[in-house]
Design an enzyme around this catalytic site. Structure first.
Site, PDB file in Angstrom:
ATOM      1  CG  HIS A  61      -7.147  40.579  98.579  1.00 21.61           C
ATOM      2  ND1 HIS A  61      -5.897  40.924  99.057  1.00 21.61           N
ATOM      3  CD2 HIS A  61      -6.961  39.580  97.684  1.00 21.61           C
ATOM      4  CE1 HIS A  61      -4.984  40.160  98.476  1.00 21.61           C
ATOM      5  NE2 HIS A  61      -5.598  39.347  97.640  1.00 21.61           N
ATOM      6  CG  HIS A  68      -9.602  37.539  95.071  1.00 21.88           C
ATOM      7  ND1 HIS A  68     -10.049  36.871  96.192  1.00 21.88           N
ATOM      8  CD2 HIS A  68      -8.261  37.358  95.037  1.00 21.88           C
ATOM      9  CE1 HIS A  68      -9.022  36.311  96.802  1.00 21.88           C
ATOM     10  NE2 HIS A  68      -7.922  36.598  96.118  1.00 21.88           N
ATOM     11  CD  GLU A  82       1.533  12.704 107.974  1.00 24.09           C
ATOM     12  OE1 GLU A  82       1.972  11.545 108.073  1.00 24.09           O
ATOM     13  OE2 GLU A  82       0.617  13.032 107.179  1.00 24.09           O
TER      14      GLU A  82
END
Length: 669
Positions: free
Chosen positions: A33, A267, A414
């Site tokens: 990337h 990207h 959580e």
């Protein structure tokens, strides 16, 4: 405000060196990337060159600033920084990017590459890990800093991207950090408005400034390629000690590439030979691949020498502090080194000796003793502490401006809870724990996986462990969760059957410093298991051991865990009266049992003797010990809403029903 120590022209040259090290490594690997390192290089160098405190010769220095690359796909940016600033990451390792046995894997891996603070890649995790580090830092400072000298003064820095902020975990962590007013966090948001599919406005139109303002953060917006704006923003963020800080740095992905700048194609793919040459020409970079100009080397080397002097000053102050504060010095050693006394097992077992009850309640009693013996233990629950029995009694809650306590309140978060635990473990001063219902382990499974991947000691307390939860119904009755957790490499999954096993489960969790542990605990009361003469409690740590034995070879062996052990014992007693000899093996931890020598397993699971496994869940994980011919007694469907004792009968889990299933399996019904 702190002024930059490196002049702008030199900083630009160094940033370009970062860009092209990344470009060249990705090009050589034909994988990676390049876009993020090219776009974020200006911000990254401004931070490392002027603000970040570290010493490459002492990479685990307790008071170093932490740098978290939450956007882990930009790993070559971090590797290039580590190389330029003197860490043991030679240029050949950059040339071997993404290759077998290199120190430069596709995403940064903690423990694999020196200077990497956390394994990142799953977006948003690093963002939340940094929050955990910041909490740990605040708690450590409260314990160790004095008016004369403060051993803990560092900052948690991070580079986050669009993907990090889109993942829900970042919102959970943002809200918690804002609530706790963690002014020791400075995150740079590399806002290039590009994701894999295209512009972020395909799926995102959020007011990021508004979100972070609403959560109590200090927010600035800058041009991420303007050195003056970058350094001024970092200085202002560092000066803001009452709130966590986000610097929204507008950048261009693949900065400097004539064709790829601002495109999603940059990207996750190399620029290509021709575009690399065009980018070199566009930015005036007249150096061969992987060539670092001498001026860049000199700038970085001088910065490192200055930082080593800072480290030396801290070390000198710390030695005086250590000598003049003996009580704090002892606590320092206890918390950073985490020694466990030789009588640990005896003391924890004594806390619940002879007591029956739900293992969640018994665990809470053991935990109080652990807290007294192990000051590094700290944690909390996802708003379920009264049900999880997870508070440390007598300790205050951790809140904004009050970090002396050991009880954290994660809120109903959580996912962030697990990532914060990982951050605290990575920080190095704490053994973190987090508690919730087992069925909600799904919400923090990605963080559990990363705990195991990073080999971090984190203790997950999961209560309400089966359909015996009862009236709450199938949404709250975990059926597949224990089997699912056992699939994670390096994770200890311990399901104790009574108080003694619960105490030894805590012993196992505390001794297992190379990875995480889950304690799987019941809501319902369980009796004390009667054990044969000569029983040694250390056998529990083998993961499986006999609780009922026979004279001679048994007709079958029953293996059970947790709440099913006492039922298996009762069923075995019933069948013994009918002339069927059964041994019963309690298996609180299948992973520990499978790690025992083959000779031990052969001793308690004799060859040729039929095997039965009994557990209130799905049975796939038992295949390793059952083989193709064994019998599994469990549940392969979701639960139902009814009292637990009614469900036991309806699902065939009473001792008489289990006895009949075993007899039928053996052809002796």
């Amino acid at each position: 405000m702190q002024q930059p120590v490196i002049a702008a022209p030199q900083a630009r040259l160094c940033a370009d060196a970062l860009r092209f090290l990344a470009v060249d490594a990705v090009e050589k690997a034909n994988s990676g990337h390049p876009g993020l390192p090219m776009g974020a290089a200006d911000c990254a160098f401004a931070l490392w060159g002027n603000f970040l405190n570290f010493n490459p010769s002492e990479p685990r220095w307790a008071n170093r600033d932490r740098f978290v690359l939450s956007a882990g796909h930009g790993s070559m940016l971090l590797y290039s920084l580590l190389h330029l600033f003197g860490y043991d990451l030679p240029l050949d390792e950059l040339k071997n990017f993404r290759q077998w046995d290199s120190k430069t894997p596709g995403h940064p891996e903690f423990g694999h590459t020196v200077g990497v603070e956390v394994t990142t890649g799953p977006l948003g995790q690093g963002f939340a890990n940094g929050v955990g580090m910041a909490i740990a830092s605040k708690m450590a400072a409260e314990r160790f800093n004095t008016a004369e000298f403060s051993p803990i003064t560092h900052t948690i820095y991070g580079l986050v991207g669009d993907g990090c902020l889109q993942e829900g975990i970042s919102y959970e962590a943002t809200a918690l950090a804002g609530h706790l007013k963690l002014g020791n966090i400075v995150y740079i948001y590399d806002s290039n408005s590009i994701t894999i599919e295209g512009k972020t406005d395909l799926a995102w139109s959020e007011d990021v400034t508004g979100r972070f303002n609403a959560c109590g953060w200090h927010v600035q917006s800058i041009d991420g390629h303007d050195y003056g704006q970058i350094t001024a923003a970092i200085a202002a963020a560092k000066a803001e000690t009452g709130r966590p800080s986000l610097i929204i740095a507008t950048t261009h992905i693949a900065y400097g590439s004539p064709k790829c700048q601002g495109s999603s194609g940059a990207h996750g793919a190399p620029l290509g030979k021709d575009e690399v040459a065009a980018t070199r020409a566009n930015l005036g970079w007249q150096h061969a691949p992987f060539e670092v100009p001498q001026e860049v080397k000199d700038v970085c080397a001088q910065r490192v020498e200055d930082l080593k002097l800072r480290h030396k000053a801290w070390q000198d102050g710390f030695e005086v502090w250590y000598t003049t504060n003996p009580e704090r010095a002892v606590l320092w050693d206890q918390m950073w080194n985490k020694p466990l006394g030789p009588e640990l097992a005896d003391e924890l077992v004594a806390a619940v000796a002879g007591k029956d009850g739900a293992t969640r309640v018994l665990s809470g009693a053991v935990q109080q003793k652990v807290a007294a013996l192990v000051p590094a233990l700290a944690g909390g629950s996802a708003d379920l502490a009264p049900s999880n029995n997870s508070d440390i009694k007598g300790s205050p809650s951790v809140q904004a401006g009050a970090f002396a306590g050991r009880n954290l309140h994660f809120g109903i978060r959580e996912h962030a809870m697990g990532a914060v635990m990982n951050g605290m473990a990575l920080y190095g001063c704490f053994i973190p724990y987090g508690a919730t219902f087992l069925v909600f382990s799904d919400y923090c499974r990605p963080t559990i996986r990363l705990s195991a991947l990073m080999k971090q000691q984190a203790i997950y307390i999961f209560t309400h462990d089966s359909f015996f939860v009862g009236e709450d119904g199938p949404t709250h009755q975990p059926i597949e969760h224990v089997a699912s957790l056992r699939m994670i490499p390096g994770l200890q999954v311990i399901r104790p059957a009574d108080g003694l096993e619960t105490a030894m489960a805590w012993v196992a969790a505390l001794r297992y410093a190379q990875g995480p542990t889950t304690l799987i605990l019941t809501r319902q009361k369980l009796p004390v298991i009667a054990r044969p003469a000569g029983f040694d409690k250390a056998d529990v740590l083998k993961g499986g051991y006999p609780v009922v034995t026979t004279d001679g070879t048994p007709d079958a062996v029953i293996m059970a865990s947790g709440s099913e052990v006492h039922v298996a014992v009762e069923a075995a007693t019933t069948l013994t009266a009918r002339g069927i000899k059964l041994s019963v093996i309690s298996v609180p931890c299948l992973e520990q049992f499978m790690a025992q020598p083959q000779s031990y397993r052969d001793e308690i699971l004799p060859a040729g003797v039929p095997r039965i496994a009994f557990e209130a869940g799905r049975g796939e994980s038992w295949g390793r010990v059952l083989g193709c011919e064994g019998l599994f007694i469990g549940i392969e469907h979701f639960g139902a809403s009814a009292p637990g004792e009614v469900l036991a009968e309806k699902f065939g889990f009473t001792a008489p029903q289990v006895a009949e299933k075993i007899a039928a399996f053996l052809g002796k019904a």
